[in-house]
Scaffold this motif. Structure first.
Motif, short mmCIF file in Angstrom:
data_model
loop_
_atom_site.label_atom_id
_atom_site.label_comp_id
_atom_site.label_asym_id
_atom_site.label_seq_id
_atom_site.Cartn_x
_atom_site.Cartn_y
_atom_site.Cartn_z
N LEU A 172 -5.42 8.54 1.70
CA LEU A 172 -4.85 7.44 3.02
C LEU A 172 -6.13 6.94 3.82
O LEU A 172 -6.40 5.83 4.41
CB LEU A 172 -4.10 8.07 4.13
N TYR A 173 -7.41 7.85 3.05
CA TYR A 173 -8.33 7.33 3.43
C TYR A 173 -9.73 6.29 2.41
O TYR A 173 -10.94 6.24 2.69
CB TYR A 173 -9.68 8.50 3.70
N MET A 174 -8.56 6.16 1.78
CA MET A 174 -8.91 5.37 0.55
C MET A 174 -9.30 3.41 0.71
O MET A 174 -8.14 3.71 1.76
CB MET A 174 -8.30 5.60 -1.03
N THR A 175 -9.90 2.80 0.40
CA THR A 175 -9.82 1.46 0.52
C THR A 175 -8.41 1.56 -0.51
O THR A 175 -8.24 1.63 -1.55
CB THR A 175 -10.90 1.04 0.27
N ASP A 176 -8.18 -0.47 0.27
CA ASP A 176 -7.08 -0.54 -0.35
C ASP A 176 -7.82 -1.39 -1.69
O ASP A 176 -7.06 -0.94 -2.91
CB ASP A 176 -7.09 -1.57 0.14
N LYS A 195 -1.35 13.06 -0.84
CA LYS A 195 -1.30 11.04 -0.16
C LYS A 195 -2.09 11.41 1.04
O LYS A 195 -3.06 10.73 1.54
CB LYS A 195 0.30 11.96 0.95
N GLU A 196 -2.94 12.12 1.58
CA GLU A 196 -4.37 12.49 3.06
C GLU A 196 -5.66 12.24 2.46
O GLU A 196 -5.61 11.29 2.48
CB GLU A 196 -4.27 13.91 3.78
N GLN A 197 -5.08 11.91 0.60
CA GLN A 197 -6.65 12.21 0.63
C GLN A 197 -6.99 10.22 -0.48
O GLN A 197 -7.52 10.10 0.19
CB GLN A 197 -6.62 12.94 -1.35
N ARG A 248 0.82 -1.00 -0.18
CA ARG A 248 -0.03 0.01 -0.21
C ARG A 248 1.11 1.52 0.57
O ARG A 248 0.79 2.48 -0.79
CB ARG A 248 -1.27 0.00 1.26
N GLU A 261 -9.68 0.98 -3.44
CA GLU A 261 -9.28 1.95 -4.57
C GLU A 261 -8.08 2.11 -4.90
O GLU A 261 -7.38 3.20 -5.61
CB GLU A 261 -10.67 3.56 -3.35
#
Length: 48
Positions: A25-29, A21-23, A6, A31
């Motif tokens: 970090l909150y996505m699923t694997d 990167k912050e965007q 990841r 995505e």
């Protein structure tokens, strides 16, 4: 997906696309993997 996979995918995506990167970090694997695949194949086509 492992943490290392990841992390590597996120690093590649942020280098090749203008995504924060912050965007990511909150996505699923799933995505992350989808965006990575799109970015990788697009980059591969340009390189040829």
């Amino acid at each position: 997906m492992s943490r290392e996979e990841r992390k590597n995918m996120i690093e590649f995506i942020t280098k090749m696309r203008e995504l924060n990167k912050e965007q990511l970090l909150y996505m699923t694997d799933a995505e992350i993997e989808h965006i990575y695949n799109q970015t990788y194949y697009h980059h591969e086509e340009i390189a040829e």
